[in-house]
Scaffold this active site. Structure first.
Site, PDB file in Angstrom:
ATOM      1  N   GLU A  49       0.812  -1.224   0.000  1.00  0.00           N
ATOM      2  CA  GLU A  49       0.000   0.000   0.000  1.00  0.00           C
ATOM      3  C   GLU A  49       0.843   1.270   0.000  1.00  0.00           C
ATOM      4  OE1 GLU A  49      -0.601  -2.645   1.882  1.00  0.00           O
ATOM      5  OE2 GLU A  49      -2.711  -3.181   1.708  1.00  0.00           O
TER       6      GLU A  49
ATOM      7  N   PHE B  16     -11.496  -7.736  13.466  1.00  0.00           N
ATOM      8  CA  PHE B  16     -10.401  -8.153  12.610  1.00  0.00           C
ATOM      9  C   PHE B  16     -10.075  -7.049  11.592  1.00  0.00           C
ATOM     10  CE2 PHE B  16      -8.964 -10.308   8.644  1.00  0.00           C
ATOM     11  CZ  PHE B  16      -7.718 -10.687   9.114  1.00  0.00           C
ATOM     12  N   GLN B  17      -8.809  -6.723  11.484  1.00  0.00           N
ATOM     13  CA  GLN B  17      -8.320  -5.674  10.580  1.00  0.00           C
ATOM     14  C   GLN B  17      -8.991  -4.321  10.836  1.00  0.00           C
ATOM     15  OE1 GLN B  17      -8.175  -7.186   6.477  1.00  0.00           O
ATOM     16  NE2 GLN B  17      -6.111  -7.958   6.924  1.00  0.00           N
TER      17      GLN B  17
ATOM     18  N   LYS C 199     -17.527  -1.267   5.620  1.00  0.00           N
ATOM     19  CA  LYS C 199     -17.974  -2.259   4.642  1.00  0.00           C
ATOM     20  C   LYS C 199     -19.486  -2.228   4.447  1.00  0.00           C
ATOM     21  CE  LYS C 199     -17.147  -7.002   3.245  1.00  0.00           C
ATOM     22  NZ  LYS C 199     -16.450  -8.258   3.557  1.00  0.00           N
TER      23      LYS C 199
ATOM     24  N   MET D  43      24.022   9.493   2.657  1.00  0.00           N
ATOM     25  CA  MET D  43      23.854  10.740   3.408  1.00  0.00           C
ATOM     26  C   MET D  43      24.094  10.499   4.899  1.00  0.00           C
ATOM     27  SD  MET D  43      23.497  13.899   2.917  1.00  0.00           S
ATOM     28  CE  MET D  43      22.540  14.554   1.543  1.00  0.00           C
TER      29      MET D  43
END
Lengths: 164, 570
Positions: free
Chosen positions: B50, B112-113, B162, B477
């Protein structure tokens, strides 16, 4: 310097946490914060007491204005204004002498006794923050069992008003 | 006819003119993905992580000016997107991120999630929304696009549970949206603009400092007219490279920590400074007390909160840069005859003296590939006309210094947040937006490994990006700072194992090349860019100890630059 900032914001879930989050993320002080819906239920009015240099206060007002949920704001400290805070305070009051003294004191401060038991008084007092501080100081040796303060609410004097 | 939330969402994106959505499916967004499947107007780009989706959408947005759109699932989908959202936020990039959420009745139950996506993203978005009722979905999406793309742009998150995607309602595309609490200012205050023009015309040593706001506000043309009208030197910030053409005589290079000697000295010595859409970032300002000590400062910015945030300015102008500059150009033209030509001439001869130090010179006879040489070759071979994305570190600074950008939206990098891993997915987003353009990602051996999985996405969507990896076997760097400020204790800035990037590229179905000698570079690069339809990973083995110069140490003034290990200023 201490500033009282009045904020009109959308009465939406999360609006308060956006303001609180802004203050913690940028390291600004919040002395007190009160918020409730206005006569228009889609709007909330918040009174925020903060402290900082002129530059910090300028940043605070700009950053608050930048929040999408903020409709309008006003730094009350810039003009004549009224501030009020409400306090509920429960004190021990068992000896007859002590009970009399507390009653006299709350009368002097123009507060009220709103609940009584054999051993306690619950007092209600409204005024500026410093008036409430003075009352607590004046209680002297009296045992304070509990203090609840609402935080400052403020409004501008005169014709000036904050509306959407 | 009633549609369900998922249908509404996809229909809305189509009606809003969205062509590409960058995303990754998961449980909470399955209804939305099902609707995506049933249509062809909105093209979905399946990434491998993602974070890649957000950076790709970001690259798409930076190179086009259109908002990037991201679709991810709840929980880890949302948290993985956070780095990309914060990256876009710091650079004010318009983006709409749609995150799936658990069912409304399960919110707060540690389902969940489930994560509080609105809470987690709150400090790194311009605004965010949780849609609790399907009736609000279309209007909320419209608000999201409106807020993301107007005023000072930024990412907006829309969290969609959802059950909202299953519930049905009537759908009408909201053509417009009104928000009483959000009204960005566009037009600058005429009095302030007049004051600024007078100051600039009366200046003996004027200086223009342009920032990313010029790119975001499409104000390049106005900036060019304004600068030429005034005849003053101009510097671009890292975010503004290309806003004013780098090959123009009035351009003195980038400023700041790794800016040119002439740009930083001109900042230090100027008597009137105008900042156009720049935010006085700490990497630009250095030490606040020593910043432009003799200058009266004018600041144009669309965001009032940017004005006098770190540097107190004398003439603030809140407004859109293009609009304000247009007003100012007319005033400059009218007052041109009153300008002190003699003083301006003296100023330019001073600047040209600084220029003659040639601060970007480097060892051109080395038998190792100097990273600066690699960027110069890249510039030559792409005719200065490529879209260049970059990761973060030394390679980013060398690309900024040695690739002379003449157009805005060609230089795509994470300036504010400094997100390693940005370059490759951003390049994929740029290439999708400009299928026929040359797109290169300048990166390093450490940065590229942070989003390397997007090589898979690049093959799936045939985005023939050229990866120019300056491989110095270090986090360059970090190593440079450790050399300068930590007595060369290279704590954890060296990876003992790095992959064979050639084989790695090949395993993903791309072309890999390793170049180890300076004399081989030009030929290899020409060969790589001739492969118009292939992604080529150029693993360029560079001088391991090269440092980025000039350099101003954090907290020092503009006049306190280090030119190189060999050259110090008197």
């Amino acid at each position: 310097m201490r500033h009282i900032i009045s904020v009109l914001l959308e009465n939406e879930a999360g609006a308060l946490s956006r303001v609180a989050g802004l203050f913690s993320a940028r390291g600004y002080n919040i002395e007190s914060l009160t918020v409730a819906p206005t006569e228009d239920p889609s709007l909330s009015r918040m009174t925020l007491v903060t402290e900082g240099s002129e530059r910090i206060i300028e940043q605070i007002t700009k950053q608050l204005n930048k929040l999408v949920d903020v409709v309008k704001l006003l730094d009350l400290t810039e003009g004549a204004h009224i501030e009020r805070e409400m306090m509920l305070i429960k004190v021990r009051a068992d000896g007859s002498e002590g009970r009399e003294e507390i009653k006299r004191l709350i009368d002097i401060f123009r507060g009220r006794i709103i609940d009584v038991t054999e051993s306690t008084y619950t007092l209600e007092l409204t005024g500026t923050g410093s008036k409430l501080d003075s009352f607590i100081e004046a209680l002297g040796a009296t045992t304070i069992l509990e203090t609840v303060r609402s935080g400052i609410s403020g409004i501008a004097r005169g014709d000036k008003s904050l509306h959407a | 006819m009633e549609l369900n939330g998922a249908e509404i969402l996809i229909r809305f994106l189509k009606d809003q003119g969205v062509e590409h959505v960058f995303g990754y499916p998961g449980g909470a967004v399955l209804y939305i993905y099902d609707e995506l499947f049933k249509q062809e107007d909105v093209k979905h780009i399946l990434v491998r992580h993602e974070q890649g989706a957000t950076h790709a959408a970001d690259g798409y947005a930076r190179s086009t000016g259109k908002p990037g759109v991201v679709l991810v699932t709840s929980g880890p989908g949302a948290t993985n997107a956070v780095t990309g959202i914060a990256t876009a936020y710091m650079d004010s990039i318009p983006m709409v991120v749609i995150t799936g959420q658990v069912n409304t009745w399960a919110i707060g139950s540690d389902a969940f999630q489930e994560v509080d996506a609105v809470g987690i993203t709150r400090p790194c978005v311009k605004h965010n929304f949780l849609v609790k009722d399907v009736k609000d979905l279309a209007e909320t999406l419209k608000k999201a696009f409106y807020v993301a793309t107007t005023g000072r742009p930024g990412p907006v998150v829309v969290d969609v549970p959802k059950d909202v995607t299953m519930a049905t309602t009537e759908y009408i595309f909201p053509e417009t949206v009104e928000m009483r609490s959000y009204n960005p200012v566009v037009k600058g205050h005429p009095k302030q603009i007049k004051k600024a023009a007078e100051l600039l015309l009366a200046a003996k040593r004027p200086m223009i400092y342009a920032g990313g706001g010029v790119v975001l506000g499409n104000g390049s043309k106005e900036l060019i007219d304004f600068t030429r009208g005034l005849g003053a030197p101009i510097t671009n910030t890292l975010m503004a490279l290309g806003a004013y053409p780098a090959t123009d005589d009035l351009f003195v290079g980038m400023l700041g920590m790794h800016g040119t000697y002439e740009a930083n000295m001109a900042m230090h010595e100027c008597d009137v400074l105008i900042s156009v859409g720049a935010r006085f970032d700490d990497r630009v300002v250095g030490q606040i007390e020593q910043f432009c000590p003799d200058a009266t400062i004018i600041h144009i910015d669309i965001d009032p909160a940017s004005i006098s945030k770190s540097i107190v300015v004398d003439v603030p102008i809140v407004g859109d840069v293009a609009t304000v500059l247009t007003d100012m150009i007319a005033l400059i033209k009218d007052g041109k005859s009153g300008q002190d030509d003699k003083a301006l001439k003296t100023w330019w001869s001073q600047i040209n003296e600084w220029r003659s130090i040639d601060c970007l010179n480097y060892d051109r006879n080395s038998d190792k590939i100097k990273p600066q040489f690699a960027i110069e070759k890249l510039y030559e071979i792409t005719n200065g006309d490529a879209y260049i994305t970059s990761d973060v570190g030394q390679h980013q600074m060398w690309a900024a210094q040695y690739y002379k950008f003449d157009q805005p939206r060609r230089w795509i990098n994470s300036g504010g947040l400094g997100t390693m891993g940005f370059g490759l997915p951003a390049a994929i987003g740029v290439q999708l937006a400009h299928p026929d353009a040359t797109v290169a990602c300048v990166t390093g051996d450490a940065s590229i490994q942070m989003c390397i999985q997007e090589l898979g996405t690049a093959l799936q969507y045939n985005t023939p990006v050229k990866i120019i990896s300056l491989n110095n076997r270090y986090m360059g760097m970090v190593r440079q700072w450790q050399e300068f400020f930590y007595e060369s204790r290279y704590s954890q800035s060296y990876m003992e194992t790095i992959p064979d990037f050639v084989k790695l590229a090949e395993s993903y179905g791309h072309v890999g090349m390793r170049i180890e000698k300076p004399e081989d570079l030009e030929g290899a690069m020409k060969e790589a860019f001739a492969m118009k339809d292939r992604l080529v990973f150029m693993d360029i083995i560079t001088d391991q100890t090269e440092n980025v110069y000039p350099m101003i140490q954090a907290g020092k003034g503009h006049h306190e630059m280090h030119l190189s290990s060999e050259r110090e200023l008197a």
